[in-house]
Design a protein around this motif. Structure first.
Motif, PDB file in Angstrom:
ATOM      1  N   PHE A  37      72.508  -8.587  20.911  1.00 32.73           N
ATOM      2  CA  PHE A  37      71.238  -8.011  20.460  1.00 32.73           C
ATOM      3  C   PHE A  37      70.938  -6.771  21.296  1.00 32.73           C
ATOM      4  CE2 PHE A  37      70.482 -11.625  23.297  1.00 32.73           C
ATOM      5  CZ  PHE A  37      69.755 -11.054  24.324  1.00 32.73           C
ATOM      6  N   PHE A  38      69.856  -6.062  20.948  1.00 27.23           N
ATOM      7  CA  PHE A  38      69.447  -4.846  21.646  1.00 27.23           C
ATOM      8  C   PHE A  38      68.134  -5.109  22.384  1.00 27.23           C
ATOM      9  CE2 PHE A  38      71.015  -2.043  17.829  1.00 27.23           C
ATOM     10  CZ  PHE A  38      72.267  -2.618  17.909  1.00 27.23           C
ATOM     11  N   PRO A  39      67.809  -4.275  23.379  1.00 27.31           N
ATOM     12  CA  PRO A  39      66.503  -4.374  24.034  1.00 27.31           C
ATOM     13  C   PRO A  39      65.427  -3.632  23.235  1.00 27.31           C
ATOM     14  CG  PRO A  39      67.803  -2.702  25.120  1.00 27.31           C
ATOM     15  CD  PRO A  39      68.681  -3.292  24.053  1.00 27.31           C
ATOM     16  N   ASN A  40      65.311  -3.983  21.947  1.00 27.02           N
ATOM     17  CA  ASN A  40      64.370  -3.348  21.031  1.00 27.02           C
ATOM     18  C   ASN A  40      63.397  -4.382  20.481  1.00 27.02           C
ATOM     19  OD1 ASN A  40      65.861  -1.012  21.353  1.00 27.02           O
ATOM     20  ND2 ASN A  40      66.819  -1.099  19.327  1.00 27.02           N
ATOM     21  N   VAL A  41      62.201  -3.949  20.135  1.00 25.57           N
ATOM     22  CA  VAL A  41      61.209  -4.843  19.534  1.00 25.57           C
ATOM     23  C   VAL A  41      61.671  -5.319  18.161  1.00 25.57           C
ATOM     24  CG1 VAL A  41      58.877  -4.873  18.538  1.00 25.57           C
ATOM     25  CG2 VAL A  41      59.225  -4.104  20.886  1.00 25.57           C
ATOM     26  N   THR A  42      62.462  -4.507  17.474  1.00 26.42           N
ATOM     27  CA  THR A  42      62.996  -4.941  16.180  1.00 26.42           C
ATOM     28  C   THR A  42      63.928  -6.144  16.329  1.00 26.42           C
ATOM     29  OG1 THR A  42      64.678  -3.209  16.413  1.00 26.42           O
ATOM     30  CG2 THR A  42      62.760  -2.716  15.018  1.00 26.42           C
ATOM     31  N   HIS A  43      64.376  -6.422  17.550  1.00 26.80           N
ATOM     32  CA  HIS A  43      65.191  -7.600  17.853  1.00 26.80           C
ATOM     33  C   HIS A  43      64.364  -8.648  18.610  1.00 26.80           C
ATOM     34  CE1 HIS A  43      69.367  -5.528  17.378  1.00 26.80           C
ATOM     35  NE2 HIS A  43      68.459  -4.977  16.591  1.00 26.80           N
ATOM     36  N   ALA A  44      63.061  -8.653  18.341  1.00 29.81           N
ATOM     37  CA  ALA A  44      62.140  -9.529  19.071  1.00 29.81           C
ATOM     38  C   ALA A  44      62.514 -11.004  18.961  1.00 29.81           C
ATOM     39  CB  ALA A  44      60.706  -9.322  18.568  1.00 29.81           C
ATOM     40  N   ALA A  45      63.015 -11.414  17.807  1.00 32.21           N
ATOM     41  CA  ALA A  45      63.392 -12.827  17.648  1.00 32.21           C
ATOM     42  C   ALA A  45      64.496 -13.209  18.627  1.00 32.21           C
ATOM     43  CB  ALA A  45      63.828 -13.107  16.206  1.00 32.21           C
ATOM     44  N   ALA A  46      65.462 -12.321  18.805  1.00 28.64           N
ATOM     45  CA  ALA A  46      66.542 -12.586  19.764  1.00 28.64           C
ATOM     46  C   ALA A  46      66.014 -12.573  21.193  1.00 28.64           C
ATOM     47  CB  ALA A  46      67.657 -11.551  19.605  1.00 28.64           C
ATOM     48  N   LEU A  47      65.137 -11.622  21.497  1.00 26.84           N
ATOM     49  CA  LEU A  47      64.563 -11.527  22.841  1.00 26.84           C
ATOM     50  C   LEU A  47      63.785 -12.794  23.181  1.00 26.84           C
ATOM     51  CD1 LEU A  47      63.269  -7.843  22.632  1.00 26.84           C
ATOM     52  CD2 LEU A  47      65.313  -8.639  23.836  1.00 26.84           C
ATOM     53  N   TYR A  48      62.998 -13.257  22.221  1.00 26.93           N
ATOM     54  CA  TYR A  48      62.201 -14.479  22.435  1.00 26.93           C
ATOM     55  C   TYR A  48      63.125 -15.686  22.581  1.00 26.93           C
ATOM     56  CZ  TYR A  48      58.784 -18.191  21.667  1.00 26.93           C
ATOM     57  OH  TYR A  48      58.004 -19.318  21.807  1.00 26.93           O
ATOM     58  N   ALA A  49      64.093 -15.802  21.687  1.00 25.05           N
ATOM     59  CA  ALA A  49      65.013 -16.951  21.731  1.00 25.05           C
ATOM     60  C   ALA A  49      65.786 -16.984  23.035  1.00 25.05           C
ATOM     61  CB  ALA A  49      65.969 -16.896  20.542  1.00 25.05           C
ATOM     62  N   SER A  50      66.187 -15.818  23.523  1.00 24.87           N
ATOM     63  CA  SER A  50      66.910 -15.747  24.785  1.00 24.87           C
ATOM     64  C   SER A  50      66.014 -16.142  25.954  1.00 24.87           C
ATOM     65  CB  SER A  50      67.444 -14.325  25.002  1.00 24.87           C
ATOM     66  OG  SER A  50      68.014 -14.200  26.274  1.00 24.87           O
ATOM     67  N   GLN A  51      64.814 -15.569  25.989  1.00 29.26           N
ATOM     68  CA  GLN A  51      63.903 -15.838  27.097  1.00 29.26           C
ATOM     69  C   GLN A  51      63.513 -17.309  27.163  1.00 29.26           C
ATOM     70  OE1 GLN A  51      63.080 -13.868  29.479  1.00 29.26           O
ATOM     71  NE2 GLN A  51      61.465 -15.053  30.480  1.00 29.26           N
ATOM     72  N   LYS A  52      63.359 -17.934  26.008  1.00 23.94           N
ATOM     73  CA  LYS A  52      62.945 -19.332  25.955  1.00 23.94           C
ATOM     74  C   LYS A  52      64.126 -20.309  25.952  1.00 23.94           C
ATOM     75  CE  LYS A  52      58.421 -18.993  25.729  1.00 23.94           C
ATOM     76  NZ  LYS A  52      57.548 -19.635  26.741  1.00 23.94           N
ATOM     77  N   GLY A  53      65.340 -19.773  25.987  1.00 22.13           N
ATOM     78  CA  GLY A  53      66.517 -20.636  26.025  1.00 22.13           C
ATOM     79  C   GLY A  53      66.798 -21.358  24.719  1.00 22.13           C
ATOM     80  N   LEU A  54      66.338 -20.795  23.598  1.00 25.40           N
ATOM     81  CA  LEU A  54      66.484 -21.479  22.306  1.00 25.40           C
ATOM     82  C   LEU A  54      67.935 -21.532  21.830  1.00 25.40           C
ATOM     83  CD1 LEU A  54      63.389 -20.149  20.307  1.00 25.40           C
ATOM     84  CD2 LEU A  54      63.581 -22.209  21.709  1.00 25.40           C
ATOM     85  N   PHE A  55      68.706 -20.464  22.065  1.00 21.41           N
ATOM     86  CA  PHE A  55      70.111 -20.478  21.641  1.00 21.41           C
ATOM     87  C   PHE A  55      70.859 -21.597  22.359  1.00 21.41           C
ATOM     88  CE2 PHE A  55      69.353 -15.748  21.048  1.00 21.41           C
ATOM     89  CZ  PHE A  55      69.292 -15.811  19.671  1.00 21.41           C
ATOM     90  N   ALA A  56      70.705 -21.651  23.675  1.00 22.15           N
ATOM     91  CA  ALA A  56      71.421 -22.649  24.472  1.00 22.15           C
ATOM     92  C   ALA A  56      70.953 -24.065  24.142  1.00 22.15           C
ATOM     93  CB  ALA A  56      71.230 -22.368  25.958  1.00 22.15           C
ATOM     94  N   SER A  57      69.651 -24.251  23.940  1.00 24.99           N
ATOM     95  CA  SER A  57      69.140 -25.599  23.680  1.00 24.99           C
ATOM     96  C   SER A  57      69.559 -26.094  22.305  1.00 24.99           C
ATOM     97  CB  SER A  57      67.614 -25.634  23.812  1.00 24.99           C
ATOM     98  OG  SER A  57      66.997 -24.808  22.850  1.00 24.99           O
ATOM     99  N   ARG A  58      69.591 -25.201  21.317  1.00 18.81           N
ATOM    100  CA  ARG A  58      70.027 -25.605  19.972  1.00 18.81           C
ATOM    101  C   ARG A  58      71.530 -25.899  19.937  1.00 18.81           C
ATOM    102  NH1 ARG A  58      67.215 -27.539  15.500  1.00 18.81           N
ATOM    103  NH2 ARG A  58      65.245 -26.419  15.259  1.00 18.81           N
ATOM    104  N   VAL A  59      72.308 -25.083  20.617  1.00 16.68           N
ATOM    105  CA  VAL A  59      73.762 -25.279  20.637  1.00 16.68           C
ATOM    106  C   VAL A  59      74.127 -26.504  21.470  1.00 16.68           C
ATOM    107  CG1 VAL A  59      75.945 -24.295  21.468  1.00 16.68           C
ATOM    108  CG2 VAL A  59      74.327 -22.876  20.186  1.00 16.68           C
ATOM    109  N   GLY A  60      73.399 -26.719  22.577  1.00 17.54           N
ATOM    110  CA  GLY A  60      73.644 -27.880  23.422  1.00 17.54           C
ATOM    111  C   GLY A  60      75.052 -27.911  23.989  1.00 17.54           C
ATOM    112  N   SER A  61      75.618 -29.089  24.021  1.00 21.11           N
ATOM    113  CA  SER A  61      76.967 -29.252  24.584  1.00 21.11           C
ATOM    114  C   SER A  61      78.065 -28.854  23.602  1.00 21.11           C
ATOM    115  CB  SER A  61      77.174 -30.707  25.011  1.00 21.11           C
ATOM    116  OG  SER A  61      77.056 -31.581  23.890  1.00 21.11           O
ATOM    117  N   ALA A  62      77.676 -28.455  22.379  1.00 17.87           N
ATOM    118  CA  ALA A  62      78.673 -28.097  21.366  1.00 17.87           C
ATOM    119  C   ALA A  62      79.296 -26.730  21.601  1.00 17.87           C
ATOM    120  CB  ALA A  62      78.040 -28.139  19.975  1.00 17.87           C
ATOM    121  N   GLY A  63      78.710 -25.919  22.484  1.00 20.38           N
ATOM    122  CA  GLY A  63      79.256 -24.593  22.735  1.00 20.38           C
ATOM    123  C   GLY A  63      78.705 -23.998  24.017  1.00 20.38           C
TER     124      GLY A  63
END
Length: 328
Positions: A37-63
């Motif tokens: 992703f980019f450090p842009n507001v248009t990528h806000a969903a990615a920025l939020y998901a990264s900051q809150k650890g949503l990608f890692a928590s959803r993927v869990g031990s699967a990746g």
């Protein structure tokens, strides 16, 4: 030792090699998942998901999630082609180009990420109040072939202008948005077509003026400025991981829509971590107010970007070749 005695010894020594030695079982860890992703507001969903650890928590031990940050779409597409990005946030222009360049084999769009949040901004002393007054001026975009570059060049066409590399008078140059700030300050650029939060930063920090909000060019003011793409080989090999990443994206979009103030704090924290600069909350609020965070890919606007790219000579094919681009 004579040769007769040596032969049986060598034969016995080689038996383990001939019949195969027992070895420890190889341990295969979970697959690596590269999210871009980019450090842009248009990528806000990615920025939020990264900051809150949503990608890692959803993927869990699967990746194993690894995040990669880019400054512009074409370089992200090249990384995807090289197998270095599995899922990415990107503008529709480079997504279309990457799809057609690979003859539909490299990627698919699986969701939208944002609408709006892009504008033509001019230096405060540049005396530019309309597109027509860009004639003879120097205008920056993040990268040639990127979404803002395509939008600018199309807008120039509608105003009867063209870039110098197309025989016109507008000097279209590419610079990373962070560099545009210093170039504006030194008077080395007259204008720029950029995504948020860079437009709001130029206004706030340098007194720059918005001459044209890109929303005004689109029916209903809605158009795709960022989408979520997935590398096709990764989707084929790990469809369950793609579903988990998509769920994280949707979680982020819903959270931003439901609790914009709390989400803005998280987005601001991630932007500070990536750029080394904290944005004042009023500035970030302005940038987000100009940007709709949505999971809708706004497919018709993506096809329109393809038509514009074809008209500009970036592509040989238009929307007719994009049947499988947006995953249904």
């Amino acid at each position: 030792m004579n040769r007769r005695a040596l032969f049986p010894s060598l034969l016995l020594a080689s038996l383990p090699l001939l019949v195969g030695c027992p070895s420890a079982p190889k341990t295969v860890g979970p697959p690596q998942v590269r999210v871009a992703f980019f450090p842009n507001v248009t990528h806000a969903a990615a920025l939020y998901a990264s900051q809150k650890g949503l990608f890692a928590s959803r993927v869990g031990s699967a990746g194993r999630v690894e995040e990669r940050v880019f400054k512009a779409g074409p370089e992200e597409i090249e990384a995807l082609f090289a197998g270095e990005v599995d899922l990415g946030y990107i503008g529709p222009g480079p997504a279309v180009t990457g799809y057609l360049k690979s003859k539909g084999a490299a990627l698919q769009i699986i969701a939208g990420a944002s609408s709006g949040g892009a504008a033509l901004v001019v230096r405060k002393d540049a005396a530019i109040t309309s597109l027509k007054e860009l004639a003879g001026k120097r205008v920056a975009v993040p990268q040639k072939g990127g979404t803002q570059d395509i939008s600018l060049r199309h807008a120039l066409q509608t105003a009867g202008l063209a870039a110098k590399d197309k025989g016109g008078s507008v000097d279209v140059v590419q610079f990373a948005p962070a560099d545009v700030l210093s170039l504006f300050q030194r008077g080395e650029l007259d204008a720029a077509w950029l995504p948020e939060p860079w437009v709001a930063r130029l206004e706030s920090e340098l007194g720059a003026k918005v001459v044209l909000d890109e929303k005004s060019l689109w029916p209903g003011g809605r158009f795709s400025t960022a989408v979520v793409i997935v590398r096709s080989e990764f989707l084929k090999a790990h469809p369950e991981l793609v579903e988990k990443l998509l769920a994280a994206h949707q979680d982020a979009v819903k959270a931003i829509q439901a609790q914009p103030d709390a989400a803005r704090e998280a987005i601001g924290a991630k932007l500070k971590a990536l750029t080394g600069k904290a944005l004042p909350d009023p500035l970030l609020k302005t940038a987000l107010s100009r940007t709709e965070i949505t999971a809708d890919p706004l497919k018709e606007s993506i096809l329109t970007f393809a038509d514009w790219s074809k008209d500009l000579g970036y592509l040989r094919e238009g929307r007719e070749a994009l049947t499988g681009l947006v995953k249904e």
